[in-house]
Design a protein around this motif. Structure first.
Motif, PDB file in Angstrom:
ATOM      1  N   LEU A  15       0.764  -1.268   0.301  1.00  0.00           N
ATOM      2  CA  LEU A  15       0.055   0.085   0.042  1.00  0.00           C
ATOM      3  C   LEU A  15       0.865   1.241  -0.218  1.00  0.00           C
ATOM      4  CD1 LEU A  15      -3.180   0.550   0.431  1.00  0.00           C
ATOM      5  CD2 LEU A  15      -2.589   1.036   2.689  1.00  0.00           C
ATOM      6  N   PRO A  16       0.701   2.358  -0.706  1.00  0.00           N
ATOM      7  CA  PRO A  16       1.576   3.509  -1.014  1.00  0.00           C
ATOM      8  C   PRO A  16       1.185   4.104   0.481  1.00  0.00           C
ATOM      9  CG  PRO A  16       0.097   3.267  -2.927  1.00  0.00           C
ATOM     10  CD  PRO A  16      -0.083   2.164  -2.179  1.00  0.00           C
ATOM     11  N   PRO A  17       2.274   4.991   0.712  1.00  0.00           N
ATOM     12  CA  PRO A  17       2.159   5.589   2.085  1.00  0.00           C
ATOM     13  C   PRO A  17       1.235   6.727   2.183  1.00  0.00           C
ATOM     14  CG  PRO A  17       4.646   5.721   1.275  1.00  0.00           C
ATOM     15  CD  PRO A  17       3.649   5.235   0.048  1.00  0.00           C
ATOM     16  N   LEU A  18       0.806   7.183   1.090  1.00  0.00           N
ATOM     17  CA  LEU A  18      -0.187   8.004   1.244  1.00  0.00           C
ATOM     18  C   LEU A  18      -1.164   8.038   0.114  1.00  0.00           C
ATOM     19  CD1 LEU A  18      -1.793  10.655   2.553  1.00  0.00           C
ATOM     20  CD2 LEU A  18      -0.172  11.868   1.173  1.00  0.00           C
ATOM     21  N   LEU A  19      -2.551   7.520   0.416  1.00  0.00           N
ATOM     22  CA  LEU A  19      -3.563   7.034  -0.685  1.00  0.00           C
ATOM     23  C   LEU A  19      -4.471   8.442  -0.752  1.00  0.00           C
ATOM     24  CD1 LEU A  19      -4.639   3.658  -0.032  1.00  0.00           C
ATOM     25  CD2 LEU A  19      -3.128   4.476  -1.957  1.00  0.00           C
ATOM     26  N   GLN A  20      -4.888   8.860  -2.018  1.00  0.00           N
ATOM     27  CA  GLN A  20      -6.017   9.885  -2.100  1.00  0.00           C
ATOM     28  C   GLN A  20      -7.155   8.967  -2.633  1.00  0.00           C
ATOM     29  OE1 GLN A  20      -5.205  13.122  -4.665  1.00  0.00           O
ATOM     30  NE2 GLN A  20      -7.204  13.504  -4.989  1.00  0.00           N
ATOM     31  N   LEU A  21      -8.279   8.954  -1.677  1.00  0.00           N
ATOM     32  CA  LEU A  21      -9.349   8.200  -1.970  1.00  0.00           C
ATOM     33  C   LEU A  21     -10.404   8.815  -3.062  1.00  0.00           C
ATOM     34  CD1 LEU A  21      -9.638   6.272   1.475  1.00  0.00           C
ATOM     35  CD2 LEU A  21      -8.493   5.496  -0.742  1.00  0.00           C
ATOM     36  N   THR A  22     -10.624  10.292  -2.701  1.00  0.00           N
ATOM     37  CA  THR A  22     -11.398  10.963  -3.309  1.00  0.00           C
ATOM     38  C   THR A  22     -10.762  11.946  -4.519  1.00  0.00           C
ATOM     39  OG1 THR A  22     -12.629  11.505  -1.172  1.00  0.00           O
ATOM     40  CG2 THR A  22     -13.271  12.600  -2.846  1.00  0.00           C
ATOM     41  N   PRO A  23     -11.189  11.603  -5.491  1.00  0.00           N
ATOM     42  CA  PRO A  23     -10.570  12.177  -6.866  1.00  0.00           C
ATOM     43  C   PRO A  23     -10.635  13.509  -6.635  1.00  0.00           C
ATOM     44  CG  PRO A  23     -11.871  10.228  -7.517  1.00  0.00           C
ATOM     45  CD  PRO A  23     -12.154  10.502  -6.118  1.00  0.00           C
ATOM     46  N   SER A  24     -11.776  14.185  -6.164  1.00  0.00           N
ATOM     47  CA  SER A  24     -12.044  15.705  -6.354  1.00  0.00           C
ATOM     48  C   SER A  24     -11.738  16.413  -5.049  1.00  0.00           C
ATOM     49  CB  SER A  24     -13.496  15.974  -6.729  1.00  0.00           C
ATOM     50  OG  SER A  24     -14.414  15.052  -5.697  1.00  0.00           O
ATOM     51  N   ALA A  25     -10.850  15.423  -4.062  1.00  0.00           N
ATOM     52  CA  ALA A  25     -10.674  16.111  -2.696  1.00  0.00           C
ATOM     53  C   ALA A  25      -9.684  17.425  -2.840  1.00  0.00           C
ATOM     54  CB  ALA A  25      -9.985  15.130  -1.787  1.00  0.00           C
ATOM     55  N   ALA A  26     -10.079  18.424  -2.018  1.00  0.00           N
ATOM     56  CA  ALA A  26      -9.153  19.454  -1.744  1.00  0.00           C
ATOM     57  C   ALA A  26      -7.770  18.986  -1.600  1.00  0.00           C
ATOM     58  CB  ALA A  26      -9.747  20.316  -0.532  1.00  0.00           C
ATOM     59  N   PRO A  27      -6.798  19.648  -1.579  1.00  0.00           N
ATOM     60  CA  PRO A  27      -5.286  19.342  -1.505  1.00  0.00           C
ATOM     61  C   PRO A  27      -5.252  18.554  -0.057  1.00  0.00           C
ATOM     62  CG  PRO A  27      -5.206  21.405  -2.547  1.00  0.00           C
ATOM     63  CD  PRO A  27      -6.556  21.141  -2.056  1.00  0.00           C
ATOM     64  N   PHE A  28      -4.102  17.581  -0.004  1.00  0.00           N
ATOM     65  CA  PHE A  28      -3.728  17.005   1.205  1.00  0.00           C
ATOM     66  C   PHE A  28      -3.073  18.080   2.222  1.00  0.00           C
ATOM     67  CE2 PHE A  28      -0.083  14.865   3.458  1.00  0.00           C
ATOM     68  CZ  PHE A  28      -0.836  14.223   4.507  1.00  0.00           C
ATOM     69  N   THR A  29      -2.148  18.796   1.788  1.00  0.00           N
ATOM     70  CA  THR A  29      -1.588  19.938   2.332  1.00  0.00           C
ATOM     71  C   THR A  29      -2.361  20.772   2.699  1.00  0.00           C
ATOM     72  OG1 THR A  29      -0.231  20.188   0.334  1.00  0.00           O
ATOM     73  CG2 THR A  29       0.966  18.938   1.705  1.00  0.00           C
ATOM     74  N   ALA A  30      -2.133  21.688   3.947  1.00  0.00           N
ATOM     75  CA  ALA A  30      -2.661  22.818   4.013  1.00  0.00           C
ATOM     76  C   ALA A  30      -2.043  23.710   5.069  1.00  0.00           C
ATOM     77  CB  ALA A  30      -3.923  22.364   4.965  1.00  0.00           C
ATOM     78  N   TYR A  31      -2.767  25.118   5.211  1.00  0.00           N
ATOM     79  CA  TYR A  31      -2.068  25.977   5.878  1.00  0.00           C
ATOM     80  C   TYR A  31      -2.185  25.593   7.561  1.00  0.00           C
ATOM     81  CZ  TYR A  31      -2.702  29.298   2.016  1.00  0.00           C
ATOM     82  OH  TYR A  31      -2.487  30.071   0.927  1.00  0.00           O
ATOM     83  N   PHE A  32      -3.297  24.993   7.842  1.00  0.00           N
ATOM     84  CA  PHE A  32      -3.650  24.636   9.373  1.00  0.00           C
ATOM     85  C   PHE A  32      -3.935  23.203   9.197  1.00  0.00           C
ATOM     86  CE2 PHE A  32      -4.531  29.140   9.107  1.00  0.00           C
ATOM     87  CZ  PHE A  32      -4.113  29.793  10.093  1.00  0.00           C
ATOM     88  N   THR A  33      -3.510  22.433  10.462  1.00  0.00           N
ATOM     89  CA  THR A  33      -4.113  21.088  10.670  1.00  0.00           C
ATOM     90  C   THR A  33      -4.910  21.067  12.005  1.00  0.00           C
ATOM     91  OG1 THR A  33      -2.176  20.434  12.120  1.00  0.00           O
ATOM     92  CG2 THR A  33      -2.030  20.101   9.848  1.00  0.00           C
ATOM     93  N   CYS A  34      -5.886  20.204  11.903  1.00  0.00           N
ATOM     94  CA  CYS A  34      -6.580  19.915  13.080  1.00  0.00           C
ATOM     95  C   CYS A  34      -6.674  18.613  13.325  1.00  0.00           C
ATOM     96  CB  CYS A  34      -8.185  20.549  13.013  1.00  0.00           C
ATOM     97  SG  CYS A  34      -9.212  20.226  14.398  1.00  0.00           S
ATOM     98  N   THR A  35      -6.448  18.230  14.503  1.00  0.00           N
ATOM     99  CA  THR A  35      -6.461  16.638  14.719  1.00  0.00           C
ATOM    100  C   THR A  35      -7.219  16.309  15.824  1.00  0.00           C
ATOM    101  OG1 THR A  35      -4.044  16.748  14.062  1.00  0.00           O
ATOM    102  CG2 THR A  35      -4.826  14.626  15.358  1.00  0.00           C
TER     103      THR A  35
END
Length: 325
Positions: free
Chosen positions: A248-268
């Motif tokens: 399995l690749p380290p990072l999978l994009q499951l939603t083709p139309s998703a906003a970018p993975f990287t972001a200004y802010f993160t919330c966990t």
């Protein structure tokens, strides 16, 4: 007279930019002991997370100047410390439980990818944790004399001055005990020592806080390898998932139309038992000298969008600890 300096262009790799969402929202960072409790545990987790999505969205939306919020969601699977089940069995359960709670997971990542990430574009492995460790610049406490060995030797990082070791040699005067102190403490200190790795049989195992810090840097778009962004999302268009985690690749994009993975802010969104880990993550992020090109790109992009980004990397990450999670 200043002498001209000539450099080979090839010796200065260009820092590639990354697309940026406003917010990367992590819907879960569960370990295998949580996941092995089965679908009911997963459903309960996502049901508890769902009410807090709107709160996180509203908090960041206030910073975007009225622009449409770009938000992506992610979920981290622990396959580094223990391995349970297979991607083919586990991932459909996770996605189904999220969907039942009205949530969509745009990206799925493997925690082992925070240690070593495969770069399919170059057909090589990137030692992510090692590269971040080499970017640590320890903050020396006031009056320090360089006696403390560097983090690259000890594997321990602190946010202040440790209690001095007691000298037992008869030829030396015993050291007077002093309490530890936090650098930049407000009135009272909250001192922390963070173990970044341990080694057994000549094998290094990175700690959970350190891998979590690498994960935060990845989500903030601040990791590069020879100027190239890592990890790189792999768009998953297969009908099923593999039966081995390493496939399995380290990072999978499951939603083709998703906003970018990287972001200004993160919330966990996390259970409260992770609070000490995330405190340690902030200690680490405060002492990472991130790629200057990546930092500049984020600053320029946010400036054009009129979004105020904190100078400190740790202040770009925030957390929600829901009761009962």
């Amino acid at each position: 007279m200043t002498e001209p300096v000539f450099r080979e262009t090839s010796a200065q790799p260009r820092t590639e930019s990354v697309p940026l969402s406003h917010l990367s929202l992590e819907l879960g960072h569960l370990h295998m002991e949580d996941l092995q409790e089965g679908p009911e545990r997963l459903r309960a987790h996502f049901v508890a997370v769902r009410p807090w999505l709107d709160a996180a969205r509203a908090g960041v939306a206030a910073l975007t100047g009225g622009r449409t919020l770009r938000l992506s969601t992610c979920f981290l699977i622990d396959d580094y410390f223990t391995r349970f089940s297979t991607p083919a069995e586990l991932l459909p359960q996770v996605l189904a439980a999220a969907e039942e709670a009205g949530l969509a997971i745009d990206y799925v990542a493997r925690e082992s990818g925070c240690a070593v990430a495969e770069d399919a574009r170059l057909a090589k492995d990137v030692q992510l944790a090692e590269s971040v460790m080499r970017r640590l610049v320890e903050s020396p406490p006031p009056g320090s004399n360089g006696f403390r060995p560097p983090v690259s030797q000890t594997g321990w990082l602190t946010n202040g001055e440790r209690t001095p070791a007691l000298r037992t040699s008869a030829a030396m005067t015993a050291t007077v005990w002093k309490p530890p102190s936090e650098t930049g403490a407000v009135r009272h200190s909250i001192h922390m020592d963070v173990e970044l790795w341990d080694e057994h049989d000549e094998r290094r195992t990175w700690s959970c806080p350190f891998l979590a810090a690498v994960w935060q840097l990845a989500r903030l778009g601040l990791l590069r390898d020879d100027g190239r962004p890592v990890p790189h999302p792999h768009l998953w268009n297969s009908d099923g998932f593999p039966h081995e985690w390493d496939a399995l690749p380290p990072l999978l994009q499951l939603t083709p139309s998703a906003a970018p993975f990287t972001a200004y802010f993160t919330c966990t969104v996390l259970p409260t038992r992770f609070l000490p880990v995330e405190h340690a993550v902030r200690v680490i992020l405060d002492q990472v000298h991130a790629d200057s090109g990546a930092l500049q790109q984020v600053a320029q992009r946010s400036g054009r969008e009129g979004i105020d980004i904190p100078a400190q990397i740790a202040d770009r990450a925030f957390y929600i600890f829901p009761p009962g999670l």
